[in-house]
Motif scaffolding. Structure first.
Motif, PDB file in Angstrom:
ATOM      1  N   MET A   1       0.638  -1.476   0.161  1.00 53.43           N
ATOM      2  CA  MET A   1      -0.032   0.309   0.202  1.00 53.43           C
ATOM      3  C   MET A   1       0.908   0.709   0.658  1.00 53.43           C
ATOM      4  SD  MET A   1      -2.481   1.105   3.014  1.00 53.43           S
ATOM      5  CE  MET A   1      -4.153   0.026   2.649  1.00 53.43           C
ATOM      6  N   VAL A   2       1.787   1.284   0.743  1.00 52.62           N
ATOM      7  CA  VAL A   2       3.326   2.534   0.875  1.00 52.62           C
ATOM      8  C   VAL A   2       4.061   2.585  -0.273  1.00 52.62           C
ATOM      9  CG1 VAL A   2       4.786   3.452   2.061  1.00 52.62           C
ATOM     10  CG2 VAL A   2       2.698   2.113   3.359  1.00 52.62           C
ATOM     11  N   THR A   3       3.962   1.471  -0.394  1.00 53.31           N
ATOM     12  CA  THR A   3       4.983   1.294  -1.709  1.00 53.31           C
ATOM     13  C   THR A   3       3.963   2.347  -3.235  1.00 53.31           C
ATOM     14  OG1 THR A   3       5.971  -0.759  -1.095  1.00 53.31           O
ATOM     15  CG2 THR A   3       6.127  -0.215  -3.063  1.00 53.31           C
ATOM     16  N   GLU A   4       2.671   1.374  -3.173  1.00 50.96           N
ATOM     17  CA  GLU A   4       1.994   2.074  -4.128  1.00 50.96           C
ATOM     18  C   GLU A   4       2.053   3.610  -4.397  1.00 50.96           C
ATOM     19  OE1 GLU A   4      -1.203   0.140  -5.316  1.00 50.96           O
ATOM     20  OE2 GLU A   4      -0.794  -1.759  -5.300  1.00 50.96           O
ATOM     21  N   SER A 129      -3.320  -2.678  -6.546  1.00 53.58           N
ATOM     22  CA  SER A 129      -3.698  -3.786  -5.481  1.00 53.58           C
ATOM     23  C   SER A 129      -5.183  -2.182  -5.069  1.00 53.58           C
ATOM     24  CB  SER A 129      -3.658  -4.322  -4.734  1.00 53.58           C
ATOM     25  OG  SER A 129      -2.604  -5.320  -6.000  1.00 53.58           O
ATOM     26  N   TYR A 130      -4.472  -0.432  -4.705  1.00 47.85           N
ATOM     27  CA  TYR A 130      -5.462   0.033  -4.466  1.00 47.85           C
ATOM     28  C   TYR A 130      -5.231   1.616  -4.523  1.00 47.85           C
ATOM     29  CZ  TYR A 130      -3.263  -3.242  -0.580  1.00 47.85           C
ATOM     30  OH  TYR A 130      -3.294  -3.980  -0.434  1.00 47.85           O
ATOM     31  N   ILE A 134      -3.271   5.226  -5.021  1.00 43.97           N
ATOM     32  CA  ILE A 134      -2.557   5.570  -6.460  1.00 43.97           C
ATOM     33  C   ILE A 134      -2.837   7.082  -6.169  1.00 43.97           C
ATOM     34  CG2 ILE A 134      -2.863   4.990  -7.968  1.00 43.97           C
ATOM     35  CD1 ILE A 134      -2.902   2.533  -7.935  1.00 43.97           C
ATOM     36  N   LEU A 135      -5.114   7.318  -6.249  1.00 45.38           N
ATOM     37  CA  LEU A 135      -5.196   8.373  -6.853  1.00 45.38           C
ATOM     38  C   LEU A 135      -4.702   9.428  -5.299  1.00 45.38           C
ATOM     39  CD1 LEU A 135      -7.789  10.549  -7.289  1.00 45.38           C
ATOM     40  CD2 LEU A 135      -9.205   9.409  -6.076  1.00 45.38           C
ATOM     41  N   CYS A 136      -4.347   9.117  -3.918  1.00 49.47           N
ATOM     42  CA  CYS A 136      -4.067   9.785  -3.064  1.00 49.47           C
ATOM     43  C   CYS A 136      -2.680  10.191  -4.104  1.00 49.47           C
ATOM     44  CB  CYS A 136      -3.971   9.385  -2.385  1.00 49.47           C
ATOM     45  SG  CYS A 136      -5.670   9.735  -1.239  1.00 49.47           S
TER      46      CYS A 136
END
Length: 376
Positions: A1-4, A129-130, A134-136
């Protein structure tokens, strides 16, 4: 999540460094408060990238992942090459009909339609996946470059030319795109000959585009970012010094309030522009109501020549509410008793002035020509 999140942020941040987004943000910041500009960017980009990410998620359910990854790799390489393309700054509506935040939001929403950052958001969401994360990330990336855009002309732009930023952005996208292609292209195609051919082709195109970009910049003293910064930050400082020199001083006029004298009013406009970083007046004043007094015409011609020479070399902002245009009108009233329309045709402008006052027109023509570069 943080990576994306980090990946999305960095890709958008690097892609937009030195691009039109920063120029537009900096231009808006001369009219509106910084917090209003950033709020508008946030809304416009969030909606724009949100639509792209929804579409990307929809495509990911219809198209096999390996094909999506291949397309993403190809698109990233294309984005990398397009990063070396010189972008034109679109014309901006200065009417402020919708209020600051809505105006900025509309400009960024429309400006980013079909842009590489919107397509990047789409491809990232198709493989991620998230989608909300990604939008953020993409929205924060745009906010980052927009925030820096307000200062990049006078700060970063002087230390790191935006042409270097474009080259770095190009390399980053090509690098990520190449990694994707290497990972998802069928193994039987990945032989030394094809790999060598790919790198030779990319290198040839990259060098050709980079050479074209450098050659175009070589004939321009200012890059787009520096040109806007020079117009908005430096020009008013130089003009204020010239207008201050025209002022007759308190010894003759008494304490200057800027309410009755045309030069006093002009000085106040320029000082407010410097102090408040607001380069558009709310309403164009009726300059004819101000007293002109017995100003030194030679000094007035010198100040007006600064404006016209700058128009000729770097272009002009045609909005009548732009502070420099207000100063031009004031100086023309002192010299000629009326305003002369300037549309970029210097000989035509000078001819009009000579018909009114030949001596003023001739002196102004000589003073402007002394300031212009040999190429003009």
């Amino acid at each position: 999540m943080v990576t994306e999140l980090i990946r999305a942020f960095l890709l958008i941040f690097i892609a937009e460094m030195g691009d039109k987004t920063q120029i537009i943000a900096m231009t808006f910041a001369t009219q509106y408060k910084i917090k209003e500009v950033l709020a508008g960017v946030l809304i416009g980009v969030f909606i724009n990238h949100g639509l792209a990410i929804v579409l990307g998620q929809y495509l990911s359910k219809l198209i096999p992942m390996n094909l999506i990854q291949l397309v993403a790799g190809i698109m990233f390489v294309i984005f990398g090459l397009l990063a070396l393309k010189e972008e034109e700054l679109g014309k901006k509506d200065n009417k402020k009909a919708f209020g600051p935040i809505v105006t900025v939001a509309l400009a960024f929403f429309i400006g980013e339609l079909g842009d590489k950052t919107q397509l990047t958001a789409m491809t990232l969401s198709a493989e991620g996946s998230y989608p909300f994360i990604i939008l953020c990330g993409t929205t924060l990336g745009m906010l980052g470059t927009s925030g820096l855009g307000i200062f990049v002309g006078s700060k970063i732009g002087e230390k790191m030319p935006d042409i270097s930023i474009k080259i770095i952005s190009s390399i980053v996208f090509i690098f990520f795109g190449t990694l994707k292609l290497y990972k998802w292209i069928p193994i039987e195609i990945l032989n030394p000959f094809n790999i060598g051919l790919y790198f030779i082709g990319i290198l040839f195109v990259h060098l050709a585009l980079m050479r074209r970009l450098i050659n175009r910049r070589r004939y321009s003293e200012y890059s787009p970012i520096k040109e806007v910064a020079a117009t908005l930050y430096v020009q008013t400082k130089v003009l204020k010094e010239a207008v201050d020199d025209i002022c007759l001083g308190e010894g003759i006029c008494g304490k200057c309030s800027g309410k009755d004298c045309i030069i006093g009013y002009t000085k106040r406009l320029l000082q407010d522009a410097r102090d408040k970083e607001q380069y558009y007046v709310e309403e164009k004043a009726n300059l004819s109501k101000f007293a002109t007094k017995n100003f030194d015409k030679t000094k007035v011609i010198e100040a007006l020549s600064l404006i016209i020479a700058d128009y000729m070399e770097y272009g002009m902002i045609k909005d009548e509410e732009f502070i420099v245009n207000q100063v031009k009108d004031s100086l023309e009233l002192i010299l000629l008793g009326r305003n002369i329309r300037f549309d970029g045709d210097l000989p035509k402008y000078i001819r009009h002035i000579k018909r009114i006052n030949y001596s003023v027109g001739k002196n102004l023509e000589n003073t402007i020509n002394d300031k212009l570069s040999p190429s003009i």
